[in-house]
Enzyme design. Structure first.
Site, PDB file in Angstrom:
ATOM      1  N   SER A   1       0.827  -1.211   0.000  1.00 41.90           N
ATOM      2  CA  SER A   1       0.000   0.000   0.000  1.00 41.90           C
ATOM      3  C   SER A   1       0.863   1.264   0.000  1.00 41.90           C
ATOM      4  O   SER A   1       1.958   1.283   0.568  1.00 41.90           O
ATOM      5  CB  SER A   1      -0.883   0.003   1.251  1.00 41.90           C
ATOM      6  OG  SER A   1      -1.537   1.251   1.398  1.00 41.90           O
TER       7      SER A   1
ATOM      8  N   TYR B   1      -2.275   5.339  -4.156  1.00 41.88           N
ATOM      9  CA  TYR B   1      -3.368   6.274  -3.923  1.00 41.88           C
ATOM     10  C   TYR B   1      -2.941   7.558  -4.611  1.00 41.88           C
ATOM     11  O   TYR B   1      -1.977   8.211  -4.179  1.00 41.88           O
ATOM     12  CB  TYR B   1      -3.586   6.499  -2.424  1.00 41.88           C
ATOM     13  CG  TYR B   1      -4.517   5.482  -1.805  1.00 41.88           C
ATOM     14  CD1 TYR B   1      -5.747   5.208  -2.390  1.00 41.88           C
ATOM     15  CD2 TYR B   1      -4.176   4.810  -0.648  1.00 41.88           C
ATOM     16  CE1 TYR B   1      -6.609   4.277  -1.832  1.00 41.88           C
ATOM     17  CE2 TYR B   1      -5.039   3.874  -0.080  1.00 41.88           C
ATOM     18  CZ  TYR B   1      -6.255   3.612  -0.693  1.00 41.88           C
ATOM     19  OH  TYR B   1      -7.105   2.691  -0.148  1.00 41.88           O
TER      20      TYR B   1
ATOM     21  N   THR C   1      -5.707   2.539  -7.006  1.00 43.95           N
ATOM     22  CA  THR C   1      -7.001   2.332  -6.344  1.00 43.95           C
ATOM     23  C   THR C   1      -7.923   3.507  -6.640  1.00 43.95           C
ATOM     24  O   THR C   1      -7.601   4.667  -6.351  1.00 43.95           O
ATOM     25  CB  THR C   1      -6.803   2.159  -4.823  1.00 43.95           C
ATOM     26  OG1 THR C   1      -5.977   1.014  -4.630  1.00 43.95           O
ATOM     27  CG2 THR C   1      -8.125   1.948  -4.108  1.00 43.95           C
TER      28      THR C   1
ATOM     29  N   LYS D   1      -7.886  -0.625  -9.628  1.00 44.27           N
ATOM     30  CA  LYS D   1      -8.574  -1.367  -8.556  1.00 44.27           C
ATOM     31  C   LYS D   1      -9.885  -0.693  -8.182  1.00 44.27           C
ATOM     32  O   LYS D   1      -9.936   0.535  -8.024  1.00 44.27           O
ATOM     33  CB  LYS D   1      -7.662  -1.439  -7.317  1.00 44.27           C
ATOM     34  CG  LYS D   1      -8.259  -2.134  -6.103  1.00 44.27           C
ATOM     35  CD  LYS D   1      -7.207  -2.368  -5.023  1.00 44.27           C
ATOM     36  CE  LYS D   1      -7.711  -3.220  -3.878  1.00 44.27           C
ATOM     37  NZ  LYS D   1      -8.272  -2.445  -2.770  1.00 44.27           N
TER      38      LYS D   1
ATOM     39  N   HIS E   1     -13.470  -3.075  -2.133  1.00 43.24           N
ATOM     40  CA  HIS E   1     -12.651  -2.634  -1.005  1.00 43.24           C
ATOM     41  C   HIS E   1     -13.066  -3.369   0.272  1.00 43.24           C
ATOM     42  O   HIS E   1     -13.003  -2.825   1.381  1.00 43.24           O
ATOM     43  CB  HIS E   1     -12.782  -1.119  -0.832  1.00 43.24           C
ATOM     44  CG  HIS E   1     -11.547  -0.428  -0.318  1.00 43.24           C
ATOM     45  ND1 HIS E   1     -10.634   0.181  -1.132  1.00 43.24           N
ATOM     46  CD2 HIS E   1     -11.082  -0.237   0.939  1.00 43.24           C
ATOM     47  CE1 HIS E   1      -9.673   0.713  -0.397  1.00 43.24           C
ATOM     48  NE2 HIS E   1      -9.916   0.472   0.865  1.00 43.24           N
TER      49      HIS E   1
HETATM   50  C1  FMN Z   1      -7.294  -2.428   7.224  1.00 41.96           C
HETATM   51  C2  FMN Z   1      -7.431  -2.326   5.742  1.00 41.96           C
HETATM   52  C3  FMN Z   1      -6.712  -1.363   5.046  1.00 41.96           C
HETATM   53  C4  FMN Z   1      -6.806  -1.290   3.664  1.00 41.96           C
HETATM   54  N1  FMN Z   1      -6.011  -0.411   2.993  1.00 41.96           N
HETATM   55  C5  FMN Z   1      -6.023  -0.395   1.657  1.00 41.96           C
HETATM   56  C6  FMN Z   1      -5.093   0.393   0.952  1.00 41.96           C
HETATM   57  O1  FMN Z   1      -4.239   1.054   1.523  1.00 41.96           O
HETATM   58  N2  FMN Z   1      -5.181   0.403  -0.398  1.00 41.96           N
HETATM   59  C7  FMN Z   1      -6.122  -0.327  -1.079  1.00 41.96           C
HETATM   60  O2  FMN Z   1      -6.179  -0.273  -2.299  1.00 41.96           O
HETATM   61  N3  FMN Z   1      -6.982  -1.119  -0.422  1.00 41.96           N
HETATM   62  C8  FMN Z   1      -6.938  -1.186   0.911  1.00 41.96           C
HETATM   63  N4  FMN Z   1      -7.781  -2.028   1.578  1.00 41.96           N
HETATM   64  C9  FMN Z   1      -8.713  -2.886   0.828  1.00 41.96           C
HETATM   65  C10 FMN Z   1      -8.059  -4.228   0.458  1.00 41.96           C
HETATM   66  O3  FMN Z   1      -7.072  -4.046  -0.525  1.00 41.96           O
HETATM   67  C11 FMN Z   1      -9.060  -5.226  -0.106  1.00 41.96           C
HETATM   68  O4  FMN Z   1      -9.759  -4.638  -1.176  1.00 41.96           O
HETATM   69  C12 FMN Z   1     -10.057  -5.748   0.925  1.00 41.96           C
HETATM   70  O5  FMN Z   1      -9.471  -5.881   2.200  1.00 41.96           O
HETATM   71  C13 FMN Z   1     -10.578  -7.102   0.464  1.00 41.96           C
HETATM   72  O6  FMN Z   1     -11.567  -7.545   1.287  1.00 41.96           O
HETATM   73  P1  FMN Z   1     -11.376  -8.608   2.485  1.00 41.96           P
HETATM   74  O7  FMN Z   1     -10.758  -7.858   3.617  1.00 41.96           O
HETATM   75  O8  FMN Z   1     -12.778  -9.013   2.726  1.00 41.96           O
HETATM   76  O9  FMN Z   1     -10.497  -9.737   1.990  1.00 41.96           O
HETATM   77  C14 FMN Z   1      -7.686  -2.140   2.957  1.00 41.96           C
HETATM   78  C15 FMN Z   1      -8.401  -3.123   3.666  1.00 41.96           C
HETATM   79  C16 FMN Z   1      -8.279  -3.234   5.035  1.00 41.96           C
HETATM   80  C17 FMN Z   1      -9.020  -4.328   5.752  1.00 41.96           C
HETATM   81  C1  COI Z   2      -6.629   5.214   5.305  1.00 36.52           C
HETATM   82  C2  COI Z   2      -7.490   4.487   4.305  1.00 36.52           C
HETATM   83  C3  COI Z   2      -7.788   5.361   3.141  1.00 36.52           C
HETATM   84  C4  COI Z   2      -6.822   3.201   3.866  1.00 36.52           C
HETATM   85  C5  COI Z   2      -7.792   2.242   3.277  1.00 36.52           C
HETATM   86  O1  COI Z   2      -7.790   2.007   2.099  1.00 36.52           O
HETATM   87  C6  COI Z   2      -8.757   1.579   4.104  1.00 36.52           C
HETATM   88  O2  COI Z   2      -8.745   1.745   5.331  1.00 36.52           O
HETATM   89  O3  COI Z   2      -9.603   0.858   3.564  1.00 36.52           O
END
Ligand code: FMN
Ligand code: COI
Length: 391
Positions: free
Chosen positions: A133, A157, A183, A264, A288
């Site tokens: 990320s 991002y 994303t 994404k 997401h």
């Molecule tokens: C705590 C957390 C932080 C995330 N941060 C990002 C991120 O920085 N960039 C991004 O594209 N997606 C982010 N996501 C989304 C994940 O890439 C992904 O799409 C999602 O977790 C998939 O679903 P799942 O948790 O049910 O497997 C984040 C998800 C979580 C749980």
């Molecule tokens: C700080 C957030 C924008 C990071 C993220 O993608 C998330 O928490 O799902």
């Protein structure tokens, strides 16, 4: 890679052998237990950030239950004693279709604050690619250095400052990342009641800005250096973080890199067609993990239409994957590669690199054994005809 990633079922053998020696498994064997162990291991504000989603989390939950509406039909007389889960993607041959979805703020999941590095080490051990990320506690150069032979992708991002975006992408290229994942669905954060209730967002910000504070373009925007004045850096970051891109920006995005460009958060076939026509190399179908918008369709339900619209472009998928059978089903519905999110963050929270490694190896062993038992020896055998809709 200090452990060969295949054959994946070896993990089952290892656990059974340990059992015979009286060694009780250190890590959970079911997703329910993984979740419950993470609930005890992680501080409440960290847990609410990782586990939480948008609104009343109906879409987040529906992502998971969507998999229950499909069943794999067993085939016999196949002799699936050898399986091949490998996949060709963007000119690379990967040992399996599984990858780690980008998770921001991973640093807070470990006590030493270096969760991104611990995760990268698990990628190195397992051969499971990591999408790093933008929002990490360590700069991308350090994360990339831990990946060993395993490919990493950099998730961008897109900031409002184009020069900053270019700088981040140049650094990702130099660090050896093999693709850029942009994303689209999080230029602003959605309505997340758990985060609002714990007011944890402002605290989290200080733990995920290493890629910004180490960036010369970002630093030039600050009145003082972030080592002495983190508050100004955080305020600047809030200003530049999210760029609500439009189709007019796609040519610029495409021009940012000659690496494979993956977008994404695409769930609508028309968006997929336009992105494909705009020259992207891969589509990433995801909502997401239900963290951004509540009330939407489960990501799995839009996957077949996304695959059709992608018309041969690779389709990466995530949202709701909790077990090996989910990986198999997503592949059968047309995904080229399948991402997992929260489960590996929970593994990280309960056991650092070992915990993530366990989660990944369990997922792969389960998928591999399912393909063995149900007679689907390769990913090519997993077509929509392998599934039946549960009414
Ligand atoms: C705590 C957390 C932080 C995330 N941060 C990002 C991120 O920085 N960039 C991004 O594209 N997606 C982010 N996501 C989304 C994940 O890439 C992904 O799409 C999602 O977790 C998939 O679903 P799942 O948790 O049910 O497997 C984040 C998800 C979580 C749980
Ligand atoms: C700080 C957030 C924008 C990071 C993220 O993608 C998330 O928490 O799902």
């Amino acid at each position: 890679m200090d452990q060969p990633p295949r054959p994946f079922k070896d993990y089952q053998d290892e656990i059974y052998l340990d059992g015979l020696r009286g060694v009780v498994p250190k890590f959970p064997m079911t997703y329910a237990e993984l979740e419950s162990r993470a609930q005890s291991a992680l501080p409440p504000s960290v847990l609410s950030y990782v586990a939480g989603g948008a609104g009343d989390e109906r879409t987040q939950n529906a992502n998971v239950t969507a998999f229950d509406r499909w069943g794999l039909i067993p085939r016999m007389f196949v002799g699936a004693s050898r399986r091949d889960l490998s996949v060709d993607l963007f000119g690379m041959t990967l040992p399996s279709p599984l990858f780690m979805a980008p998770i921001g703020v991973l640093g807070i999941c470990t006590q030493d604050g270096h969760g991104d590095l611990a995760t990268a080490r698990a990628a190195a051990r397992t051969g499971v690619p990591m999408i790093a990320s933008t929002l990490s506690a360590d700069p991308m150069e350090s994360v990339a250095a831990e990946l060993g032979e395993t490919p990493g992708f950099f998730q961008l991002y897109t900031p409002t400052d184009r020069a900053l975006a270019e700088s981040l992408v140049r650094r990702a290229e130099k660090s050896g990342f093999k693709a850029i994942v942009v994303t689209m669905d999080t230029w602003i954060t959605g309505w997340r009641p758990r985060d609002l209730a714990t007011s944890n967002f402002p605290q989290l910000r200080g733990h995920c800005l290493a890629n910004y504070t180490s960036d010369p373009v970002f630093r030039a925007l600050l009145p003082t250096d972030p080592e002495h004045d983190m508050q100004s850096a955080v305020l600047k970051w809030v200003q530049v973080f999210g760029n609500p891109l439009t189709w007019d920006d796609l040519p610029w995005l495409r021009s940012l890199t000659s690496l494979p460009l993956i977008v994404k958060g695409l769930c609508h076939p028309e968006d997929v067609r336009r992105a494909r026509d705009g020259g992207v190399d891969g589509i990433y179908c995801s909502n997401h993990g239900g963290r951004q918008a509540n009330g939407g369709l489960p990501a799995l339900d839009v996957l077949p239409a996304v695959v059709e619209a992608a018309d041969g472009l690779p389709v990466l998928f995530d949202s709701g994957v909790r077990g090996g059978a989910d990986i198999v089903k997503a592949i059968a519905l047309g995904a080229s590669a399948v991402g997992v999110g929260r489960p590996y963050a929970y593994g990280l929270g309960i056991g650092g690199t070992d915990g993530v490694t366990h989660v990944l190896r369990s997922l792969l062993a389960e998928a591999d054994l399912l393909m063995a038992v149900d007679g689907y020896p390769t990913l090519a055998d997993l077509t929509p005809e392998a599934l039946q809709r549960v009414l």
